[in-house]
Design a protein around this motif. Structure first.
Motif, PDB file in Angstrom:
ATOM      1  N   PRO A 124       0.534  -4.040  -2.234  1.00 22.15           N
ATOM      2  CA  PRO A 124       1.457  -4.401  -0.924  1.00 22.15           C
ATOM      3  C   PRO A 124       2.281  -3.359  -0.890  1.00 22.15           C
ATOM      4  N   ASP A 125       2.673  -2.829   0.343  1.00 23.00           N
ATOM      5  CA  ASP A 125       3.674  -1.907   0.558  1.00 23.00           C
ATOM      6  C   ASP A 125       5.080  -2.603   0.451  1.00 23.00           C
ATOM      7  N   PRO A 126       5.921  -2.365  -0.456  1.00 20.46           N
ATOM      8  CA  PRO A 126       7.283  -3.197  -0.332  1.00 20.46           C
ATOM      9  C   PRO A 126       8.281  -2.427   0.484  1.00 20.46           C
ATOM     10  N   TYR A 127       7.806  -1.168   0.999  1.00 22.75           N
ATOM     11  CA  TYR A 127       8.821  -0.841   2.145  1.00 22.75           C
ATOM     12  C   TYR A 127       8.734  -1.706   3.435  1.00 22.75           C
ATOM     13  N   PHE A 128       7.498  -2.741   3.337  1.00 28.17           N
ATOM     14  CA  PHE A 128       7.540  -3.663   4.586  1.00 28.17           C
ATOM     15  C   PHE A 128       7.843  -5.029   4.105  1.00 28.17           C
ATOM     16  N   THR A 129       7.553  -5.285   2.785  1.00 28.21           N
ATOM     17  CA  THR A 129       7.653  -6.667   2.145  1.00 28.21           C
ATOM     18  C   THR A 129       8.921  -7.103   1.429  1.00 28.21           C
ATOM     19  N   GLY A 130       9.509  -5.651   1.002  1.00 38.42           N
ATOM     20  CA  GLY A 130      10.602  -5.697  -0.059  1.00 38.42           C
ATOM     21  C   GLY A 130      10.482  -6.488  -1.297  1.00 38.42           C
ATOM     22  N   ASN A 131       9.100  -6.614  -1.698  1.00 43.44           N
ATOM     23  CA  ASN A 131       8.913  -7.255  -2.994  1.00 43.44           C
ATOM     24  C   ASN A 131       8.535  -6.204  -3.993  1.00 43.44           C
ATOM     25  N   PHE A 132       9.647  -5.638  -4.613  1.00 42.24           N
ATOM     26  CA  PHE A 132       9.447  -4.445  -5.169  1.00 42.24           C
ATOM     27  C   PHE A 132       8.815  -5.014  -6.871  1.00 42.24           C
ATOM     28  N   ASP A 133       9.533  -6.084  -7.317  1.00 37.74           N
ATOM     29  CA  ASP A 133       8.994  -6.759  -8.297  1.00 37.74           C
ATOM     30  C   ASP A 133       7.488  -7.055  -8.533  1.00 37.74           C
ATOM     31  N   GLU A 134       6.859  -7.576  -7.341  1.00 36.11           N
ATOM     32  CA  GLU A 134       5.507  -7.743  -7.255  1.00 36.11           C
ATOM     33  C   GLU A 134       4.690  -6.704  -7.459  1.00 36.11           C
ATOM     34  N   VAL A 135       5.052  -5.520  -6.588  1.00 37.63           N
ATOM     35  CA  VAL A 135       4.414  -4.218  -6.814  1.00 37.63           C
ATOM     36  C   VAL A 135       4.606  -3.497  -7.958  1.00 37.63           C
ATOM     37  N   TYR A 136       5.622  -3.537  -8.942  1.00 38.99           N
ATOM     38  CA  TYR A 136       5.874  -3.214 -10.189  1.00 38.99           C
ATOM     39  C   TYR A 136       4.974  -4.042 -11.019  1.00 38.99           C
ATOM     40  N   ASN A 137       4.706  -5.194 -11.044  1.00 39.34           N
ATOM     41  CA  ASN A 137       3.837  -5.932 -11.877  1.00 39.34           C
ATOM     42  C   ASN A 137       2.358  -5.556 -11.735  1.00 39.34           C
ATOM     43  N   MET A 138       1.969  -5.403 -10.468  1.00 41.94           N
ATOM     44  CA  MET A 138       0.423  -4.784 -10.199  1.00 41.94           C
ATOM     45  C   MET A 138       0.195  -3.432 -10.629  1.00 41.94           C
ATOM     46  N   VAL A 139       1.453  -2.585 -10.449  1.00 34.66           N
ATOM     47  CA  VAL A 139       1.297  -1.093 -10.665  1.00 34.66           C
ATOM     48  C   VAL A 139       1.240  -1.162 -12.350  1.00 34.66           C
ATOM     49  N   ASP A 140       2.298  -1.962 -13.053  1.00 33.45           N
ATOM     50  CA  ASP A 140       2.294  -1.840 -14.450  1.00 33.45           C
ATOM     51  C   ASP A 140       0.866  -2.057 -15.148  1.00 33.45           C
ATOM     52  N   GLU A 141       0.319  -3.391 -14.576  1.00 31.90           N
ATOM     53  CA  GLU A 141      -1.146  -3.595 -15.057  1.00 31.90           C
ATOM     54  C   GLU A 141      -2.076  -2.701 -14.814  1.00 31.90           C
ATOM     55  N   GLY A 142      -2.055  -2.256 -13.666  1.00 29.22           N
ATOM     56  CA  GLY A 142      -3.136  -1.248 -13.128  1.00 29.22           C
ATOM     57  C   GLY A 142      -2.931  -0.135 -13.735  1.00 29.22           C
ATOM     58  N   CYS A 143      -1.794   0.350 -14.183  1.00 29.61           N
ATOM     59  CA  CYS A 143      -1.567   1.657 -14.955  1.00 29.61           C
ATOM     60  C   CYS A 143      -1.970   1.530 -16.341  1.00 29.61           C
ATOM     61  N   ASP A 144      -1.631   0.406 -16.922  1.00 23.69           N
ATOM     62  CA  ASP A 144      -2.409   0.111 -18.322  1.00 23.69           C
ATOM     63  C   ASP A 144      -3.965   0.251 -18.478  1.00 23.69           C
ATOM     64  N   GLN A 145      -4.456  -0.257 -17.497  1.00 21.72           N
ATOM     65  CA  GLN A 145      -6.049  -0.387 -17.392  1.00 21.72           C
ATOM     66  C   GLN A 145      -6.624   0.981 -17.078  1.00 21.72           C
ATOM     67  N   LEU A 146      -5.637   1.616 -16.119  1.00 21.91           N
ATOM     68  CA  LEU A 146      -6.218   3.160 -15.914  1.00 21.91           C
ATOM     69  C   LEU A 146      -6.123   4.058 -16.991  1.00 21.91           C
ATOM     70  N   LEU A 147      -4.971   3.861 -17.787  1.00 18.50           N
ATOM     71  CA  LEU A 147      -5.052   4.853 -19.009  1.00 18.50           C
ATOM     72  C   LEU A 147      -6.063   4.327 -19.949  1.00 18.50           C
ATOM     73  N   ALA A 148      -6.580   3.090 -19.961  1.00 16.89           N
ATOM     74  CA  ALA A 148      -7.476   2.545 -21.245  1.00 16.89           C
ATOM     75  C   ALA A 148      -8.758   3.199 -20.738  1.00 16.89           C
ATOM     76  N   HIS A 149      -9.166   3.306 -19.420  1.00 17.80           N
ATOM     77  CA  HIS A 149     -10.172   3.802 -18.798  1.00 17.80           C
ATOM     78  C   HIS A 149     -10.369   5.240 -19.249  1.00 17.80           C
ATOM     79  N   ILE A 150      -9.436   6.012 -18.946  1.00 15.79           N
ATOM     80  CA  ILE A 150      -9.178   7.632 -18.878  1.00 15.79           C
ATOM     81  C   ILE A 150      -9.543   7.674 -20.641  1.00 15.79           C
TER      82      ILE A 150
END
Length: 156
Positions: A124-150
């Motif tokens: 979700p876009d925190p520009y509209f939701t204001g929930n930067f913490d939720e977005v960070y948690n999703m991005v952090d997990e996604g980046c872990d998995q992307l790096l493992a994939h690469i």
């Protein structure tokens, strides 16, 4: 070098956060010579601006460097040059695909596609939701998995 490009709407919240987080993880893994990271937006509203204050504050709290990140709009050459084009949501995917030819379409994916058993498809876009913490948690997990994939795909 493997080129990873993160894409969101304005390139001030989600994709610069993903760029900074992924760069941090790449550096921690000692893979800076193997992987290059960038981010762009599908729109040009914020071109030339630094990341959103909410993104900056959160990255500072996490001690993640975001220096040098400036918003810019995606161009066809960005899609052509990247090995991984990682969208934050389905709307971003459609915009990216409008720039890509059929050969490049296969390297376009959403960040949450890398998270197994995840029911949330879009960051979700925190520009509209204001929930930067939720977005960070999703991005952090996604980046872990992307790096493992690469790492697995490239044997690095």
């Amino acid at each position: 070098m493997i080129q990873v490009l993160f894409v969101c709407l304005g390139n001030i919240c989600r994709s610069p956060m993903a760029e900074a987080v992924f760069r941090h993880k790449v550096k921690e893994a000692g893979l800076e010579r193997d992987i290059v990271v960038d981010s762009v937006g599908t729109g040009d509203w914020h071109e030339g601006e630094t990341p959103h204050q909410g993104t900056c504050e959160l990255l500072r709290e996490k001690d993640i460097d975001f220096s040098g990140i400036v918003a810019r709009k995606i161009e066809k050459r960005d899609v052509e040059n990247a090995d991984y084009v990682v969208a934050m949501d389905a709307d971003n995917m459609r915009s990216i695909r409008s720039l890509a030819d059929e050969a490049n379409d296969t390297k376009i994916t959403k960040l949450m596609d890398f998270v197994p058993r995840n029911k949330i498809e879009d960051v979700p876009d925190p520009y509209f939701t204001g929930n930067f913490d939720e977005v960070y948690n999703m991005v952090d997990e996604g980046c872990d998995q992307l790096l493992a994939h690469i790492r697995e795909q490239s044997s690095i």
